[in-house]
Enzyme design. Structure first.
Site, PDB file in Angstrom:
ATOM      1  N   LYS A  11      83.669  -5.115 -12.990  1.00  0.00           N
ATOM      2  CA  LYS A  11      83.693  -6.411 -12.287  1.00  0.00           C
ATOM      3  C   LYS A  11      84.660  -6.313 -11.130  1.00  0.00           C
ATOM      4  O   LYS A  11      85.578  -5.485 -11.117  1.00  0.00           O
ATOM      5  CB  LYS A  11      84.128  -7.564 -13.211  1.00  0.00           C
ATOM      6  CG  LYS A  11      85.549  -7.459 -13.760  1.00  0.00           C
ATOM      7  CD  LYS A  11      86.635  -8.115 -12.900  1.00  0.00           C
ATOM      8  CE  LYS A  11      87.990  -7.872 -13.541  1.00  0.00           C
ATOM      9  NZ  LYS A  11      89.131  -7.921 -12.586  1.00  0.00           N
ATOM     10  N   ASP A 136      89.555 -10.831 -19.877  1.00  0.00           N
ATOM     11  CA  ASP A 136      88.351 -10.521 -19.084  1.00  0.00           C
ATOM     12  C   ASP A 136      87.125 -10.257 -19.958  1.00  0.00           C
ATOM     13  O   ASP A 136      86.015 -10.144 -19.439  1.00  0.00           O
ATOM     14  CB  ASP A 136      88.604  -9.263 -18.230  1.00  0.00           C
ATOM     15  CG  ASP A 136      89.337  -9.601 -16.944  1.00  0.00           C
ATOM     16  OD1 ASP A 136      89.750  -8.658 -16.235  1.00  0.00           O
ATOM     17  OD2 ASP A 136      89.504 -10.803 -16.647  1.00  0.00           O
TER      18      ASP A 136
END
Ligand SMILES: C[C@](O)(CO)[C@H](O)COP(=O)(O)OP(=O)(O)OC[C@H]1O[C@@H](n2ccc(N)nc2=O)[C@H](O)[C@@H]1O
Ligand SMILES: Nc1ncnc2c1ncn2[C@@H]1O[C@H](COP(=O)(O)OP(=O)(O)OP(=O)(O)O)[C@@H](O)[C@H]1O
Length: 283
Positions: A11, A136
């Site tokens: 990401k 995350d």
């Protein structure tokens, strides 16, 4: 004995604002998280008992500090199933890079065990397990493009912002995320940009305005330690990037491009002084 192979995508943060330190020691953040197709591959294979972790990358811990180990432990705790697992991590995502490499591997392991052990847990339930492993991880389970608040676990899905050209440049230093958070000057009222405007640009699929206005309040802390990051950003802009920013707690810098030949000429220039460069796309 069952076996499953999963993609474990990285990401980037298209925006990152840190508001204040919470009583639990974490920080309240507002961030836009975007999945990219730079990926690790995770293979899970049933074994009678215990856990074995293998990886092609020597920097990946093979003990209980690996986030995939924590993922397996949490799934055993949650389900009471006590089957062993052999996990192979084919690592491509640079380690401690600000790209959620470990978080993504944990997310893939949680999803993989859900299938391998035929648990049928919902995505919500998997994300609740995920947040116990790292801030995350819930996003890495959901994927796509999302506005994240809280410690990063309160996710609002955004319109897909896929198929955008991304050039990643990673200098080979590992920066502990906690160190960057603790080094922030949260009182600095520098002219913070408005994350709501960036959300609007994403919803309208407006790449140029997004790229020109993206920001990361962690960048200053890491650039002051590694000025080369400023040079990387400049090189990307000089070669036609629409915008360039450090991702998450860094040190990886990414550039958003709308022209492949400009991206590749930038890559050629960066190769003179950066040793880990990746071309990928948002997904
Ligand atoms: C910087 C980001 O990558 C942006 O997406 C994330 O906020 C960090 O997510 P992460 O690496 O999964 O973070 P975790 O592994 O959960 O936490 C590592 C350490 O970072 C700090 N941390 C993390 C997230 C957060 N919202 N506030 C924090 O203060 C805490 O000291 C924590 O002990
Ligand atoms: N599966 C894993 N892959 C890579 N690193 C891992 C893994 N499990 C644990 N780690 C450890 O976690 C630390 C952070 O690695 P990771 O690649 O997740 O950082 P990151 O990409 O910066 O994460 P984030 O962007 O979520 O802050 C590394 O120093 C490494 O020792």
């Amino acid at each position: 004995m069952g076996e499953i192979i999963l993609n474990s995508y990285g990401k980037i943060n298209l925006a990152l604002d840190v508001l204040y330190k919470r009583d639990d020691g974490y920080h309240e953040i507002k961030t836009i998280m975007q999945q990219i197709d730079l990926k690790d591959t995770i293979m899970l294979r049933d074994i009678d008992e215990g856990i074995i972790i293998e990886s092609n990358q020597k920097g990946v811990p093979l003990d209980s500090t690996n986030l995939v180990y924590k993922a397996w432990e949490e799934m055993v705790k949650k389900t009471g199933i006590n089957r062993g697992i052999h996990i192979t991590i084919d690592k491509n995502i640079p380690i401690a890079a600000g790209l959620a490499g470990g978080s993504s591997n944990a997310a893939a392991t949680i999803k993989g065990l859900n299938t391998l052990w035929e648990l049928n847990l919902s995505q919500e339930e998997l994300m609740e397990i995920g947040v116990t492993i790292g801030a995350d991880v819930p996003f890495c389970i959901q994927g796509g493009t999302a506005y994240a608040q809280g410690i990063g676990e309160k996710l609002t899905p955004l319109n897909k912002f896929s198929n955008k050209l991304v050039l990643l440049a990673n200098i080979d230093v590992s920066i502990p995320t906690a160190y960057v958070y603790e080094s922030l000057n949260l009182d600095a009222k520098d002219n913070k940009k408005d994350i709501n405007k960036l959300i609007e640009y994403i919803q309208k699929d407006n790449l140029p305005l997004l790229a020109q206005n993206m920001f990361n309040v962690m960048e200053k802390v890491v650039v002051s330690k590694y000025p080369i990051l400023e040079k990387i950003k400049r090189t990307m802009m000089e070669h036609g990037a629409l915008g360039s920013l450090m991702s998450g707690s860094g040190p990886t810098v990414f550039g958003l491009f709308d022209n492949e030949s400009k991206l590749y000429s930038c890559k050629k220039e960066l190769e003179k002084y950066v040793n880990k460069i990746f071309v990928c796309k948002t997904i």
